[in-house]
Structures are given as C-alpha cells and as structure tokens.
Write a protein that holds these residues in place. Structure first.
Motif, PDB file in Angstrom:
ATOM      1  N   GLY A   1       0.811  -1.212   0.000  1.00 49.05           N
ATOM      2  CA  GLY A   1       0.000   0.000   0.000  1.00 49.05           C
ATOM      3  C   GLY A   1       0.840   1.257   0.000  1.00 49.05           C
ATOM      4  N   LEU A   2       1.888   1.285   0.800  1.00 51.63           N
ATOM      5  CA  LEU A   2       2.778   2.447   0.823  1.00 51.63           C
ATOM      6  C   LEU A   2       3.486   2.621  -0.519  1.00 51.63           C
ATOM      7  CD1 LEU A   2       4.438   2.312   4.369  1.00 51.63           C
ATOM      8  CD2 LEU A   2       2.970   4.130   3.456  1.00 51.63           C
ATOM      9  N   ARG A   3       3.916   1.514  -1.100  1.00 57.31           N
ATOM     10  CA  ARG A   3       4.566   1.599  -2.405  1.00 57.31           C
ATOM     11  C   ARG A   3       3.624   2.197  -3.453  1.00 57.31           C
ATOM     12  NH1 ARG A   3       7.251  -4.472  -2.195  1.00 57.31           N
ATOM     13  NH2 ARG A   3       9.354  -3.871  -1.541  1.00 57.31           N
ATOM     14  N   ALA A   4       2.386   1.725  -3.454  1.00 56.84           N
ATOM     15  CA  ALA A   4       1.422   2.193  -4.448  1.00 56.84           C
ATOM     16  C   ALA A   4       1.095   3.672  -4.253  1.00 56.84           C
ATOM     17  CB  ALA A   4       0.149   1.350  -4.367  1.00 56.84           C
ATOM     18  N   GLN A   5       0.891   4.089  -3.003  1.00 55.64           N
ATOM     19  CA  GLN A   5       0.575   5.491  -2.732  1.00 55.64           C
ATOM     20  C   GLN A   5       1.753   6.398  -3.088  1.00 55.64           C
ATOM     21  OE1 GLN A   5      -1.097   6.314   1.118  1.00 55.64           O
ATOM     22  NE2 GLN A   5      -2.619   4.685   0.992  1.00 55.64           N
TER      23      GLN A   5
ATOM     24  N   GLY B   1       2.060   9.327  -5.950  1.00 58.24           N
ATOM     25  CA  GLY B   1       2.268  10.681  -5.461  1.00 58.24           C
ATOM     26  C   GLY B   1       1.139  11.180  -4.595  1.00 58.24           C
ATOM     27  N   ASN B   2       0.437  10.258  -3.939  1.00 54.25           N
ATOM     28  CA  ASN B   2      -0.704  10.640  -3.096  1.00 54.25           C
ATOM     29  C   ASN B   2      -0.737   9.740  -1.861  1.00 54.25           C
ATOM     30  OD1 ASN B   2      -3.097  11.819  -2.202  1.00 54.25           O
ATOM     31  ND2 ASN B   2      -4.377  10.394  -3.374  1.00 54.25           N
ATOM     32  N   VAL B   3       0.068  10.089  -0.872  1.00 54.07           N
ATOM     33  CA  VAL B   3       0.137   9.298   0.354  1.00 54.07           C
ATOM     34  C   VAL B   3      -0.942   9.792   1.312  1.00 54.07           C
ATOM     35  CG1 VAL B   3       1.574   8.582   2.288  1.00 54.07           C
ATOM     36  CG2 VAL B   3       2.603   8.929   0.042  1.00 54.07           C
ATOM     37  N   THR B   4      -1.954   8.981   1.510  1.00 51.09           N
ATOM     38  CA  THR B   4      -3.090   9.369   2.358  1.00 51.09           C
ATOM     39  C   THR B   4      -2.996   8.797   3.766  1.00 51.09           C
ATOM     40  OG1 THR B   4      -4.393   7.488   1.559  1.00 51.09           O
ATOM     41  CG2 THR B   4      -4.614   9.571   0.371  1.00 51.09           C
TER      42      THR B   4
ATOM     43  N   GLY C   1      12.908   4.349   1.224  1.00 52.09           N
ATOM     44  CA  GLY C   1      12.570   5.754   1.429  1.00 52.09           C
ATOM     45  C   GLY C   1      11.084   6.035   1.560  1.00 52.09           C
ATOM     46  N   LEU C   2      10.317   4.997   1.868  1.00 54.13           N
ATOM     47  CA  LEU C   2       8.864   5.154   1.985  1.00 54.13           C
ATOM     48  C   LEU C   2       8.434   5.693   3.341  1.00 54.13           C
ATOM     49  CD1 LEU C   2       7.782   1.732   0.399  1.00 54.13           C
ATOM     50  CD2 LEU C   2       7.859   3.978  -0.732  1.00 54.13           C
ATOM     51  N   ILE C   3       9.304   5.572   4.338  1.00 49.70           N
ATOM     52  CA  ILE C   3       8.968   5.984   5.702  1.00 49.70           C
ATOM     53  C   ILE C   3      10.099   6.821   6.283  1.00 49.70           C
ATOM     54  CG2 ILE C   3       7.359   4.107   6.175  1.00 49.70           C
ATOM     55  CD1 ILE C   3       9.595   2.531   7.455  1.00 49.70           C
ATOM     56  N   GLU C   4       9.777   7.551   7.350  1.00 47.96           N
ATOM     57  CA  GLU C   4      10.706   8.512   7.940  1.00 47.96           C
ATOM     58  C   GLU C   4      11.724   7.857   8.863  1.00 47.96           C
ATOM     59  OE1 GLU C   4      10.957  11.776   7.647  1.00 47.96           O
ATOM     60  OE2 GLU C   4       9.067  12.522   6.815  1.00 47.96           O
ATOM     61  N   PRO C   5      12.993   8.250   8.787  1.00 46.01           N
ATOM     62  CA  PRO C   5      13.933   7.918   9.865  1.00 46.01           C
ATOM     63  C   PRO C   5      13.503   8.658  11.132  1.00 46.01           C
ATOM     64  CG  PRO C   5      15.087   8.675   7.884  1.00 46.01           C
ATOM     65  CD  PRO C   5      13.639   8.987   7.684  1.00 46.01           C
ATOM     66  N   LEU C   6      13.706   8.031  12.290  1.00 52.00           N
ATOM     67  CA  LEU C   6      13.194   8.575  13.538  1.00 52.00           C
ATOM     68  C   LEU C   6      14.320   8.735  14.566  1.00 52.00           C
ATOM     69  CD1 LEU C   6      10.031   6.279  13.814  1.00 52.00           C
ATOM     70  CD2 LEU C   6      10.122   8.610  12.879  1.00 52.00           C
ATOM     71  N   ASP C   7      14.332   9.875  15.229  1.00 50.16           N
ATOM     72  CA  ASP C   7      15.237  10.096  16.356  1.00 50.16           C
ATOM     73  C   ASP C   7      14.472   9.706  17.612  1.00 50.16           C
ATOM     74  OD1 ASP C   7      16.762  11.053  18.471  1.00 50.16           O
ATOM     75  OD2 ASP C   7      17.453  12.820  17.368  1.00 50.16           O
ATOM     76  N   HIS C   8      14.651   8.473  18.065  1.00 49.57           N
ATOM     77  CA  HIS C   8      13.788   7.917  19.098  1.00 49.57           C
ATOM     78  C   HIS C   8      13.853   8.693  20.417  1.00 49.57           C
ATOM     79  CE1 HIS C   8      14.629   4.518  16.298  1.00 49.57           C
ATOM     80  NE2 HIS C   8      13.319   4.417  16.381  1.00 49.57           N
ATOM     81  N   ASP C   9      15.042   9.060  20.857  1.00 47.24           N
ATOM     82  CA  ASP C   9      15.144   9.768  22.135  1.00 47.24           C
ATOM     83  C   ASP C   9      14.579  11.175  22.060  1.00 47.24           C
ATOM     84  OD1 ASP C   9      16.147   7.714  23.661  1.00 47.24           O
ATOM     85  OD2 ASP C   9      18.254   8.242  23.335  1.00 47.24           O
TER      86      ASP C   9
END
Length: 366
Positions: free
Chosen positions: A72-76, A80-83, A101-109
């Motif tokens: 689903g993330l790949r398709a969105q 060009g329309n990530v809902t 590159g479909l999701i954000e890197p996160l600074d957990h602390d």
C-alpha cells in the motif's frame, strides 16, 4: 475619546478570539491510521486512540490494511498521493520500507517519551527493538490453536508436530497464505530444533525440506489472508486447527467463550509497531509520543494478550479490563509459553521474503 478606544479594544479582542478559533481548528485534525483490525485495533482504540481524541480533539480514522501495508505504501508513493498518516507494520517490512525511502527515519530519544523514572526510550524499549524507521509497541506471537471440541478429551493436540499429523488429528487446517511461519513450523514438525530453524532455512535443502513437509497437509489447508478469519473458521468447526495471532485467539476464548486452546510449542514471536510515511512526521509526532509512552502500552495489555514493548510497562500489566482475569499467563513471554519459542528473524525475511513468496505462490498453484 474613550469610545473609539473601546471600539478598538473590542475589535482586537474579536481578532484574538477569531485567531484562537482558527488555531484550535488547525490543531484538531484527522489522522488516518493503518492497523490490523479486529481485537488488536480495538485494543489500540481503547488504550490510546480514545484518550488521544479526548485530549487533542483530533479524529482518528482506523484503516484495516496492515496485512498489505508495504504494498500500500509503495502504491501510494508511486501515485504521489500518500493518504496514510501512520502505519502499524511488521519490523521486516519496516526495514524494506525504510531502505526504499517510503517511511521517515526517527530520532527515538527526541521523539518518544522517557520512562517514568527518566530512562531514555533507547534504553527502555526491548533491546534491539528500535530500528532506524520503526517504533515497536507490542510483542505478539504467531501460534496454532485448535477447537477442543473437535478432539476427544483424552487426545488433545499439544505440539506443532500434531498439526502435521493428519492420521491422529484429522480435520482441515487454516494457515496464513504466506511462507512466513509456515516454513518455520514445517521444519520443527520435521524434527529441526527451534533454535536451528533459520540456519536450516538459509540452505536450499532446508527450504525444500520445509515445502516437502507442507506437502503432507496441503490438501487439508484453507489459506487465510485476514486476521479475523481463523477464529471464525475454528468457531464454525470448518477447521480443527488454525494459525493465528495469539491475541485474536485470546479474545475469542475470553470475551466470546470459544472452546479454543493455544499450542504454544514453536510459537514464532515478534514485534509490531509504528512507521511514519515520508512527509507525515510533523502531523503525527504528538500522537506517536502519546501512544507509545509507558502508561499507554501497559493499558493496551488490559485488552489483548500482547506484551508491551517497553520494559517500564511490563510490571504495570495487570488484569483484563472486562473479565478481570490475570493477563500475564496469557502473554507470549510467560515462561511456560516461551520454552520452545522461535524469535522471528527479521533480517532473514527482509532478505528472502520476495523470493520465498514467489516460491510459495508457485507451490500453491501446483
């Protein structure tokens, strides 16, 4: 001279009031949150969605698409329309989505709440559970359960090998329509020690051995794709055994009084948690902070038998919200349940999932 001043003050007050309303309206938003549905989404709704909506004024829309979240993330993304604003995803899929590159890197602390005693998140979450783009929320288990009324009382199954024993334990089985878990269980049923499963699966001979073992029950399998299916098939006695998420079976046993029992032998346990689609972090970071804090993860264990992913939450696990039963014996990590547990190897599946899925689908069509 006072009248114009009063008029100006009134206008200024009206302007501030309008600004406050606009800010409040802007703050209140709709979050499209993807999860698994059923008992699991209900536990999220009770533990942190409803409290968050009351606290923030946000509206949360639950979308039951986690079973195919990566696709689903790949398709969105391609469209060009990530809902989707936040996605509940398995760690192996999160590794792939992060690399793509479909999701954000996160600074957990920086992004997540500290434990009540001040322990930073990177030390409070289960060791090695936080990855670059992933925040775990629960430890759950893939198990096989059976309908106790479909076997004599003196001949109830108890091991994963029994699931593959059609002679002594006849009846249909329902298994997830994916190679994950099925290949592991097939090898254990064929005599491989749980701790050696992935070493064997790394070899071509091991993969062939797993498929050969699955061949022995293939004609008796109904393949499921949605988590709600196995409990229903078991309840309707369309199958005698069903692979399932342990929380789904717990919910059916405890809140629906179904005559099910879990075979904890060779449970495949893993983490489940959150990923943030690229570009959505600012929108969801406040919710993510709230939904993954110590109290919220402990609260979730009141509604479903999944262990919290934070160490500080574990001691706070108590009783079931509706029935009052003690929850700890129903957790995958309870010592008696954990003796032959298999930790799912996320790196193995990140590396091999596409190839093994192709082989699995080809095997199904034979």
């Amino acid at each position: 001279m006072n009248k114009p001043m009063m008029k100006g003050a009134t206008i200024a007050a009206m302007g501030l009031s309008t600004l406050a309303i606009a800010v409040a309206a802007q703050a209140e938003q709709t979050l499209n949150i993807v999860s698994w549905g059923g008992a699991y989404s209900m536990s999220q709704q009770k533990a942190y969605n409803e409290p968050w909506m009351e606290k923030s004024g946000d509206k949360i829309v639950n979308i039951d698409r986690s079973g195919n979240a990566l696709a689903g993330l790949r398709a969105q993304n391609q469209a060009g329309n990530v809902t989707w604003d936040l996605v509940d995803m398995l760690p192996a899929d999160a590794l792939i989505a992060c690399a793509e590159g479909l999701i954000e890197p996160l600074d957990h602390d920086q992004l997540l709440a500290k434990a009540p005693d001040g322990t930073p998140p990177t030390e409070d979450f289960i060791d090695d559970s936080l990855t670059e783009c992933f925040v775990p929320s629960i430890v759950y288990s893939n198990v096989v359960a059976f309908n106790t009324e479909m076997f004599p009382k003196d001949k109830q199954p108890s091991t994963i090998a029994d699931v593959f024993d059609l002679e002594n334990y006849p009846g249909k089985r329902t298994l997830l329509r994916k190679p994950i878990n099925n290949l592991e269980w097939a090898l254990v049923a064929d005599g491989v020690a749980p701790e050696e499963v992935y070493d064997v699966l790394e070899t071509e001979e091991g993969v062939q051995r797993a498929f050969a073992k699955l061949d022995t029950i293939k004609d008796q399998v109904i393949w499921w794709e949605e988590g709600a299916q196995p409990p229903q098939l078991l309840a309707d006695e369309e199958v005698a055994f069903g692979s399932a998420y342990n929380g789904r079976i717990f919910n059916a046993m405890v809140t629906e009084d179904q005559p099910f029992e879990i075979i904890w032998d060779a449970q495949v346990f893993e983490l489940d948690g959150w990923v943030v689609p690229t570009g959505k972090l600012d929108k969801v970071k406040d919710y993510l902070y709230f939904a993954t804090d110590t109290q919220r993860l402990a609260d979730q264990a009141k509604y479903i038998s999944y262990g919290p992913a934070r160490k500080s939450s574990s001691d706070m696990v108590s009783t079931h919200a509706e029935t009052g039963i003690e929850m700890k014996p129903h957790m995958p990590t309870y010592p008696a349940n954990f003796e032959t547990a298999i930790p799912k190897d996320d790196e193995f599946w990140a590396d091999n999932n596409d190839e093994l899925t192709q082989r699995f689908n080809a095997w199904l069509s034979q």
